[in-house]
Design a protein around this motif. Sequence first.
Motif, PDB file in Angstrom:
ATOM      1  N   SER A 214       0.776  -1.237   0.000  1.00 35.95           N
ATOM      2  CA  SER A 214       0.000   0.000   0.000  1.00 35.95           C
ATOM      3  C   SER A 214       0.809   1.289   0.000  1.00 35.95           C
ATOM      4  O   SER A 214       0.313   2.314  -0.463  1.00 35.95           O
ATOM      5  CB  SER A 214      -0.962   0.017   1.190  1.00 35.95           C
ATOM      6  N   VAL A 215       2.028   1.276   0.467  1.00 35.43           N
ATOM      7  CA  VAL A 215       2.769   2.532   0.619  1.00 35.43           C
ATOM      8  C   VAL A 215       2.907   3.279  -0.710  1.00 35.43           C
ATOM      9  O   VAL A 215       2.741   4.494  -0.766  1.00 35.43           O
ATOM     10  CB  VAL A 215       4.134   2.327   1.308  1.00 35.43           C
ATOM     11  N   ARG A 216       3.161   2.599  -1.780  1.00 37.36           N
ATOM     12  CA  ARG A 216       3.304   3.276  -3.079  1.00 37.36           C
ATOM     13  C   ARG A 216       2.051   3.151  -3.943  1.00 37.36           C
ATOM     14  O   ARG A 216       1.724   4.073  -4.676  1.00 37.36           O
ATOM     15  CB  ARG A 216       4.512   2.721  -3.820  1.00 37.36           C
ATOM     16  N   ARG A 217       1.351   2.044  -3.863  1.00 29.78           N
ATOM     17  CA  ARG A 217       0.206   1.827  -4.746  1.00 29.78           C
ATOM     18  C   ARG A 217      -1.066   2.517  -4.269  1.00 29.78           C
ATOM     19  O   ARG A 217      -1.890   2.902  -5.090  1.00 29.78           O
ATOM     20  CB  ARG A 217      -0.055   0.342  -4.915  1.00 29.78           C
ATOM     21  N   ILE A 218      -1.245   2.640  -2.995  1.00 32.89           N
ATOM     22  CA  ILE A 218      -2.471   3.256  -2.496  1.00 32.89           C
ATOM     23  C   ILE A 218      -2.209   4.694  -2.059  1.00 32.89           C
ATOM     24  O   ILE A 218      -2.896   5.619  -2.470  1.00 32.89           O
ATOM     25  CB  ILE A 218      -3.078   2.435  -1.345  1.00 32.89           C
ATOM     26  N   PHE A 219      -1.216   4.872  -1.225  1.00 32.38           N
ATOM     27  CA  PHE A 219      -0.917   6.211  -0.726  1.00 32.38           C
ATOM     28  C   PHE A 219      -0.011   6.978  -1.677  1.00 32.38           C
ATOM     29  O   PHE A 219       0.275   8.145  -1.463  1.00 32.38           O
ATOM     30  CB  PHE A 219      -0.312   6.119   0.677  1.00 32.38           C
ATOM     31  N   GLU A 220       0.426   6.305  -2.741  1.00 32.72           N
ATOM     32  CA  GLU A 220       1.198   6.898  -3.824  1.00 32.72           C
ATOM     33  C   GLU A 220       2.402   7.691  -3.325  1.00 32.72           C
ATOM     34  O   GLU A 220       2.734   8.746  -3.841  1.00 32.72           O
ATOM     35  CB  GLU A 220       0.292   7.754  -4.704  1.00 32.72           C
TER      36      GLU A 220
ATOM     37  N   THR B 110     -10.876  -6.663  14.850  1.00 34.12           N
ATOM     38  CA  THR B 110     -10.425  -6.288  13.507  1.00 34.12           C
ATOM     39  C   THR B 110     -10.867  -4.906  13.028  1.00 34.12           C
ATOM     40  O   THR B 110     -10.036  -4.170  12.484  1.00 34.12           O
ATOM     41  CB  THR B 110     -10.825  -7.373  12.491  1.00 34.12           C
ATOM     42  N   PRO B 111     -12.130  -4.488  13.146  1.00 36.30           N
ATOM     43  CA  PRO B 111     -12.494  -3.150  12.631  1.00 36.30           C
ATOM     44  C   PRO B 111     -11.690  -2.014  13.251  1.00 36.30           C
ATOM     45  O   PRO B 111     -11.283  -1.078  12.553  1.00 36.30           O
ATOM     46  CB  PRO B 111     -13.984  -3.024  12.981  1.00 36.30           C
ATOM     47  N   LEU B 112     -11.419  -2.092  14.531  1.00 36.89           N
ATOM     48  CA  LEU B 112     -10.631  -1.056  15.186  1.00 36.89           C
ATOM     49  C   LEU B 112      -9.194  -1.049  14.664  1.00 36.89           C
ATOM     50  O   LEU B 112      -8.633   0.016  14.364  1.00 36.89           O
ATOM     51  CB  LEU B 112     -10.630  -1.247  16.703  1.00 36.89           C
ATOM     52  N   THR B 113      -8.597  -2.228  14.518  1.00 42.20           N
ATOM     53  CA  THR B 113      -7.222  -2.280  14.022  1.00 42.20           C
ATOM     54  C   THR B 113      -7.142  -1.811  12.571  1.00 42.20           C
ATOM     55  O   THR B 113      -6.191  -1.139  12.184  1.00 42.20           O
ATOM     56  CB  THR B 113      -6.604  -3.684  14.164  1.00 42.20           C
ATOM     57  N   PHE B 114      -8.157  -2.129  11.763  1.00 41.41           N
ATOM     58  CA  PHE B 114      -8.190  -1.675  10.366  1.00 41.41           C
ATOM     59  C   PHE B 114      -8.193  -0.149  10.312  1.00 41.41           C
ATOM     60  O   PHE B 114      -7.399   0.467   9.593  1.00 41.41           O
ATOM     61  CB  PHE B 114      -9.423  -2.237   9.649  1.00 41.41           C
ATOM     62  N   TYR B 115      -9.075   0.472  11.066  1.00 37.39           N
ATOM     63  CA  TYR B 115      -9.191   1.927  11.046  1.00 37.39           C
ATOM     64  C   TYR B 115      -7.899   2.594  11.533  1.00 37.39           C
ATOM     65  O   TYR B 115      -7.406   3.540  10.911  1.00 37.39           O
ATOM     66  CB  TYR B 115     -10.386   2.376  11.894  1.00 37.39           C
ATOM     67  N   CYS B 116      -7.348   2.101  12.612  1.00 38.98           N
ATOM     68  CA  CYS B 116      -6.098   2.666  13.145  1.00 38.98           C
ATOM     69  C   CYS B 116      -4.956   2.510  12.148  1.00 38.98           C
ATOM     70  O   CYS B 116      -4.159   3.439  11.953  1.00 38.98           O
ATOM     71  CB  CYS B 116      -5.741   2.005  14.476  1.00 38.98           C
ATOM     72  N   ASN B 117      -4.867   1.361  11.502  1.00 35.35           N
ATOM     73  CA  ASN B 117      -3.806   1.130  10.517  1.00 35.35           C
ATOM     74  C   ASN B 117      -3.934   2.071   9.323  1.00 35.35           C
ATOM     75  O   ASN B 117      -2.940   2.599   8.822  1.00 35.35           O
ATOM     76  CB  ASN B 117      -3.796  -0.316  10.053  1.00 35.35           C
ATOM     77  N   PHE B 118      -5.172   2.271   8.845  1.00 29.56           N
ATOM     78  CA  PHE B 118      -5.394   3.190   7.734  1.00 29.56           C
ATOM     79  C   PHE B 118      -4.941   4.596   8.108  1.00 29.56           C
ATOM     80  O   PHE B 118      -4.237   5.260   7.344  1.00 29.56           O
ATOM     81  CB  PHE B 118      -6.864   3.200   7.326  1.00 29.56           C
ATOM     82  N   GLN B 119      -5.332   5.061   9.291  1.00 31.55           N
ATOM     83  CA  GLN B 119      -4.964   6.405   9.718  1.00 31.55           C
ATOM     84  C   GLN B 119      -3.448   6.546   9.862  1.00 31.55           C
ATOM     85  O   GLN B 119      -2.863   7.555   9.447  1.00 31.55           O
ATOM     86  CB  GLN B 119      -5.666   6.764  11.038  1.00 31.55           C
ATOM     87  N   PHE B 120      -2.803   5.537  10.420  1.00 30.28           N
ATOM     88  CA  PHE B 120      -1.353   5.627  10.597  1.00 30.28           C
ATOM     89  C   PHE B 120      -0.631   5.617   9.250  1.00 30.28           C
ATOM     90  O   PHE B 120       0.305   6.393   9.039  1.00 30.28           O
ATOM     91  CB  PHE B 120      -0.827   4.514  11.507  1.00 30.28           C
ATOM     92  N   MET B 121      -1.053   4.757   8.337  1.00 26.83           N
ATOM     93  CA  MET B 121      -0.426   4.726   6.997  1.00 26.83           C
ATOM     94  C   MET B 121      -0.616   6.063   6.305  1.00 26.83           C
ATOM     95  O   MET B 121       0.299   6.569   5.648  1.00 26.83           O
ATOM     96  CB  MET B 121      -1.019   3.602   6.146  1.00 26.83           C
ATOM     97  N   SER B 122      -1.795   6.645   6.420  1.00 27.46           N
ATOM     98  CA  SER B 122      -2.044   7.949   5.823  1.00 27.46           C
ATOM     99  C   SER B 122      -1.117   8.996   6.437  1.00 27.46           C
ATOM    100  O   SER B 122      -0.507   9.800   5.722  1.00 27.46           O
ATOM    101  CB  SER B 122      -3.504   8.353   6.034  1.00 27.46           C
ATOM    102  N   PHE B 123      -0.978   8.965   7.741  1.00 26.65           N
ATOM    103  CA  PHE B 123      -0.151   9.949   8.433  1.00 26.65           C
ATOM    104  C   PHE B 123       1.322   9.843   8.036  1.00 26.65           C
ATOM    105  O   PHE B 123       1.970  10.863   7.771  1.00 26.65           O
ATOM    106  CB  PHE B 123      -0.308   9.804   9.947  1.00 26.65           C
ATOM    107  N   ILE B 124       1.874   8.621   7.984  1.00 33.78           N
ATOM    108  CA  ILE B 124       3.310   8.527   7.671  1.00 33.78           C
ATOM    109  C   ILE B 124       3.616   8.746   6.194  1.00 33.78           C
ATOM    110  O   ILE B 124       4.746   9.053   5.849  1.00 33.78           O
ATOM    111  CB  ILE B 124       3.964   7.212   8.168  1.00 33.78           C
ATOM    112  N   THR B 125       2.614   8.607   5.327  1.00 33.22           N
ATOM    113  CA  THR B 125       2.890   8.819   3.903  1.00 33.22           C
ATOM    114  C   THR B 125       2.497  10.208   3.425  1.00 33.22           C
ATOM    115  O   THR B 125       3.103  10.736   2.501  1.00 33.22           O
ATOM    116  CB  THR B 125       2.173   7.770   3.027  1.00 33.22           C
ATOM    117  N   THR B 126       1.472  10.820   4.042  1.00 35.54           N
ATOM    118  CA  THR B 126       1.004  12.134   3.583  1.00 35.54           C
ATOM    119  C   THR B 126       1.162  13.220   4.632  1.00 35.54           C
ATOM    120  O   THR B 126       0.982  14.395   4.321  1.00 35.54           O
ATOM    121  CB  THR B 126      -0.477  12.072   3.167  1.00 35.54           C
ATOM    122  N   GLY B 127       1.417  12.837   5.880  1.00 37.89           N
ATOM    123  CA  GLY B 127       1.541  13.818   6.939  1.00 37.89           C
ATOM    124  C   GLY B 127       0.219  14.264   7.523  1.00 37.89           C
ATOM    125  O   GLY B 127       0.154  15.204   8.299  1.00 37.89           O
ATOM    126  N   ARG B 128      -0.876  13.596   7.128  1.00 41.72           N
ATOM    127  CA  ARG B 128      -2.179  13.980   7.671  1.00 41.72           C
ATOM    128  C   ARG B 128      -3.066  12.754   7.853  1.00 41.72           C
ATOM    129  O   ARG B 128      -2.849  11.707   7.245  1.00 41.72           O
ATOM    130  CB  ARG B 128      -2.874  15.000   6.788  1.00 41.72           C
TER     131      ARG B 128
END
Length: 124
Positions: A49-55, A102-120
């Motif tokens: 996901s780091v390059r393909r989703i969060f580009e 699982t739903p809580l971990t999914f949401y937290c993981n999405f937010q963290f990936m967004s934060f480290i790749t886009t800063g927000r």
Amino acid sequence: MLMRFGVVSGLGWLIDFCLFVTLTAFKSPVWLANTASATAAVLFVFFVSVRRIFEYQGHYLLGKLVRYIVYQAIAILTASVIIDLLTHHLGLAPIVSKIIVTPLTFYCNFQFMSFITTGRLRLR
């Protein structure tokens, strides 16, 4: 973006789920089975996901990976303890406990990936 992350995370969850079921079938402690299975899954999700989703096209991917590993170590340990508590103190089947968390971990993981790749964070 959330949908694409959902597909990749879904594949990661299948890896996680299958490995978790296998390890618990072999009588591995629930917390250890979740730790091993979730680690395999989050590494898969990160690299896909780091390059393909969060580009993310920048450099310093190693630094992001280190931050992701530290975050996941804390998140996986926390989720593993919660799954173990649900299993042993509420008497739920290990897989049911994992599905609940699982739903809580999914949401937290999405937010963290967004934060480290886009800063927000992506709250929408």
